[in-house]
Design a protein around this motif. Structure first.
Motif, PDB file in Angstrom:
ATOM      1  N   GLN A  34       0.859  -1.258  -0.131  1.00 45.78           N
ATOM      2  CA  GLN A  34       0.174   0.062   0.087  1.00 45.78           C
ATOM      3  C   GLN A  34       0.857   1.230  -0.069  1.00 45.78           C
ATOM      4  O   GLN A  34       1.841   1.136   0.464  1.00 45.78           O
ATOM      5  N   TYR A  79      -8.019   4.601  -1.858  1.00 47.77           N
ATOM      6  CA  TYR A  79      -8.546   3.516  -1.212  1.00 47.77           C
ATOM      7  C   TYR A  79      -9.233   2.261  -1.893  1.00 47.77           C
ATOM      8  O   TYR A  79     -10.064   2.737  -2.881  1.00 47.77           O
ATOM      9  N   HIS A 105      -6.286  -1.077   1.174  1.00 47.34           N
ATOM     10  CA  HIS A 105      -6.089   0.170   1.880  1.00 47.34           C
ATOM     11  C   HIS A 105      -7.331   0.776   2.173  1.00 47.34           C
ATOM     12  O   HIS A 105      -8.243   1.163   1.431  1.00 47.34           O
ATOM     13  N   LEU A 106      -7.539   0.946   3.197  1.00 45.37           N
ATOM     14  CA  LEU A 106      -9.062   1.465   3.744  1.00 45.37           C
ATOM     15  C   LEU A 106      -8.796   2.988   4.262  1.00 45.37           C
ATOM     16  O   LEU A 106      -7.740   3.310   4.695  1.00 45.37           O
ATOM     17  N   ASN A 107      -9.978   3.773   4.135  1.00 50.28           N
ATOM     18  CA  ASN A 107      -9.909   5.416   4.610  1.00 50.28           C
ATOM     19  C   ASN A 107      -9.389   5.407   6.147  1.00 50.28           C
ATOM     20  O   ASN A 107      -9.338   4.557   6.802  1.00 50.28           O
ATOM     21  N   TYR A 108      -8.645   6.285   6.407  1.00 54.35           N
ATOM     22  CA  TYR A 108      -7.793   6.455   7.694  1.00 54.35           C
ATOM     23  C   TYR A 108      -8.644   7.404   8.562  1.00 54.35           C
ATOM     24  O   TYR A 108      -8.005   7.290   9.887  1.00 54.35           O
ATOM     25  N   ARG A 135     -15.132   3.098   5.864  1.00 55.25           N
ATOM     26  CA  ARG A 135     -14.198   1.815   6.034  1.00 55.25           C
ATOM     27  C   ARG A 135     -15.281   0.603   6.020  1.00 55.25           C
ATOM     28  O   ARG A 135     -14.927  -0.508   5.280  1.00 55.25           O
ATOM     29  N   GLU A 138     -16.497   0.301   2.485  1.00 55.01           N
ATOM     30  CA  GLU A 138     -15.112  -0.028   1.583  1.00 55.01           C
ATOM     31  C   GLU A 138     -14.997  -1.413   1.712  1.00 55.01           C
ATOM     32  O   GLU A 138     -14.812  -2.406   0.775  1.00 55.01           O
ATOM     33  N   ASN A 165      -6.664   0.678   8.580  1.00 55.61           N
ATOM     34  CA  ASN A 165      -6.879   1.883   9.404  1.00 55.61           C
ATOM     35  C   ASN A 165      -7.927   1.476  10.421  1.00 55.61           C
ATOM     36  O   ASN A 165      -8.690   2.268  10.901  1.00 55.61           O
TER      37      ASN A 165
END
Length: 289
Positions: A34, A79, A105-108, A135, A138, A165
């Protein structure tokens, strides 16, 4: 291995050579990356003589073994998830042994451990905030894209790796509450979603006790929160190597961060070229059936 490269590694001097050194020392076979910043995966693959699949500006798969198919949207945004089908070898009867690896990769933000440890939100509100973060949406979309692979996982093993995240309900237990600002149990929805989909957490299989082996991946360079307050940064396990199907047996798993690691902002000379620890799981590929 799952590894967030931290903006391609750019905050650390000589990051590409340091990334290569990590990969060679870890002796890994397949890697979900990522934050590749577009160029990391092809440059690493060329230097190693490996195969790779890059998707968008952020996600990639590296493999010692041939990539025989690619999965997901090749133009995925920052993401999301991307996957590859990897051929390991052939059975004497000519049947190929393959696996499927997805990297995600997910939102932070908003970040659950901050809401818990700094904001003091109770467990029910933490779950609601996960919905606000995007998330949950997602991961549901990623699992929907993976559904055909998961349905065939007993024949072709499936890995989902990445930086979610988000913590795991397997870590935020009542016994482990002192590690998480006194919070626990917390039924984190992202980890529950992957569990319902049939994916198993390789690190927790190797280390069932979250008190004895927290396995934190965020963050080796942030012992203190970067707002200047001096308060401790919540240390948490937000990077995962998950697996599905009955042909992969977990032998070991570790959160990996090696060499000189000075704290932020004095990171340029660090040996470890990321703000995340990597996760490395060793599997035995069982030739069942």
């Amino acid at each position: 291995m799952s590894w967030n490269l931290w903006l391609g590694g750019s905050p650390v001097d000589g990051h590409r050579d340091k990334q290569l050194a990590v990969l060679l020392a870890a002796d890994v076979d397949v890697v979900g990356l990522q934050e590749t910043a577009v160029h990391a995966a092809p440059e690493l693959a060329e230097a190693l003589g490996w195969f790779h699949h890059s998707a968008g500006e952020n996600l990639a798969v590296l493999s010692r073994h041939p990539v025989v198919d690619t999965l997901g949207d090749p133009a995925v945004g920052f993401y999301g998830a991307a996957g590859a089908r990897i051929r390991l070898d052939e059975h004497p009867d000519g049947t190929p042994h393959e696996l499927v690896l997805w990297t995600a990769h997910l939102n932070y933000t908003p970040y659950g451990p901050y809401d818990a440890c700094f904001g003091g939100l109770p467990a029910a509100e933490l779950a609601d905030r996960e919905g606000e973060s995007g998330r949950v949406r997602e991961i549901d979309g990623i699992l929907a894209a993976m559904a055909p692979d998961l349905a065939a996982a007993d024949r072709t093993p499936v890995l989902l790796v990445g930086d979610f995240n988000a913590p795991s309900h397997l870590d935020w237990t009542a016994a482990a509450a002192p590690l998480h600002g006194g919070h626990g149990p917390v039924d984190w929805p992202v980890s529950r979603a992957v569990e319902r989909a049939g994916l198993r957490d390789s690190y927790r299989e190797a280390h069932p006790d979250p008190v004895a082996a927290p396995g934190a991946t965020w963050s080796p360079v942030h012992p203190r929160h970067e707002d200047g307050s001096g308060r401790p940064e919540p240390q948490d396990r937000i990077d995962f190597v998950l697996h599905a199907g009955d042909r992969l047996d977990v032998l070991d798993s570790t959160a990996l961060a090696t060499g000189r690691i000075a704290p932020w902002p004095d990171v340029a000379a660090n040996d470890w070229p990321s703000d995340h620890a990597a996760v490395v799981t060793t599997f035995r590929f069982a030739r069942r059936g």
